[in-house]
Motif scaffolding. Structure first.
Motif, PDB file in Angstrom:
ATOM      1  N   VAL A  20       0.821  -1.206   0.000  1.00 40.96           N
ATOM      2  CA  VAL A  20       0.000   0.000   0.000  1.00 40.96           C
ATOM      3  C   VAL A  20       0.860   1.265   0.000  1.00 40.96           C
ATOM      4  N   SER A  21       2.052   1.189   0.568  1.00 48.10           N
ATOM      5  CA  SER A  21       2.883   2.391   0.687  1.00 48.10           C
ATOM      6  C   SER A  21       3.301   2.949  -0.665  1.00 48.10           C
ATOM      7  N   TRP A  22       3.498   2.103  -1.662  1.00 52.44           N
ATOM      8  CA  TRP A  22       3.934   2.604  -2.971  1.00 52.44           C
ATOM      9  C   TRP A  22       2.883   3.500  -3.628  1.00 52.44           C
ATOM     10  N   PRO A  23       1.643   3.045  -3.796  1.00 55.55           N
ATOM     11  CA  PRO A  23       0.668   3.957  -4.412  1.00 55.55           C
ATOM     12  C   PRO A  23       0.338   5.164  -3.537  1.00 55.55           C
ATOM     13  N   VAL A  24       0.350   5.002  -2.216  1.00 62.20           N
ATOM     14  CA  VAL A  24       0.076   6.139  -1.346  1.00 62.20           C
ATOM     15  C   VAL A  24       1.192   7.171  -1.467  1.00 62.20           C
ATOM     16  N   SER A  25       2.443   6.717  -1.528  1.00 59.88           N
ATOM     17  CA  SER A  25       3.568   7.648  -1.699  1.00 59.88           C
ATOM     18  C   SER A  25       3.483   8.368  -3.041  1.00 59.88           C
ATOM     19  N   TRP A  36       0.753   8.978  -4.749  1.00 58.22           N
ATOM     20  CA  TRP A  36      -0.371   9.911  -4.648  1.00 58.22           C
ATOM     21  C   TRP A  36       0.053  11.166  -3.888  1.00 58.22           C
ATOM     22  N   ALA A  37       0.766  10.970  -2.779  1.00 59.99           N
ATOM     23  CA  ALA A  37       1.198  12.119  -1.979  1.00 59.99           C
ATOM     24  C   ALA A  37       2.172  12.993  -2.767  1.00 59.99           C
ATOM     25  N   ARG A  78       0.338  15.356  -5.034  1.00 57.96           N
ATOM     26  CA  ARG A  78      -0.433  16.414  -4.350  1.00 57.96           C
ATOM     27  C   ARG A  78       0.333  17.718  -4.284  1.00 57.96           C
TER      28      ARG A  78
END
Length: 126
Positions: free
Chosen positions: A101-106, A108-109, A112
């Motif tokens: 999960v950390s890869w797509p969340v990173s 996405w961030a 931003r």
């Protein structure tokens, strides 16, 4: 990398046939886990304006502390419903889930945007 390392260490504990191998797995899992909180904290507050970083750090630390308190209870419940090896497999699954999960969340961030760098006037310069 921390999540993958923690998962690998947990799975080494599960697969261990000797105490030294299990201890090596525990050390590897601890090494992977030890990197997670500082990384989370630094990534979470890097886009927060400096005036709000203290409050953001406090909120993140309080949330992480809940995990610190609830984690052993969850491990015990899982061990009670399966066995100790099953509980370590559960730890490995959670660590891998966080890593994935950390890869797509990173990403996405990163999309931003960033907090603008302070100007010379805002930093106290002339």
């Amino acid at each position: 990398a921390g999540g993958v390392t923690a998962a690998a260490g947990s799975l080494l504990v599960v697969a261990s046939a000797s105490v030294p191998a299990a201890l090596a797995g525990m050390a590897l899992a601890a090494l992977g886990t030890a990197t997670l909180f500082p990384t989370l904290l630094s990534q979470a507050v890097r886009r927060i304006p400096p005036s709000s970083r203290g409050a953001a750090t406090s909120a993140i630390a309080a949330t992480a502390y809940l995990g610190f308190l609830l984690g052993p209870a969850a491990f015990g419940l899982l061990a009670g419903s399966t066995d100790l090896r099953g509980a370590f497999v559960g730890v490995a699954v959670v660590a891998l889930a966080f890593a994935v999960v950390s890869w797509p969340v990173s990403a996405w961030a990163s999309r931003r945007g960033r907090v603008p760098a302070p100007t010379a006037a805002a930093a106290g310069g002339a």
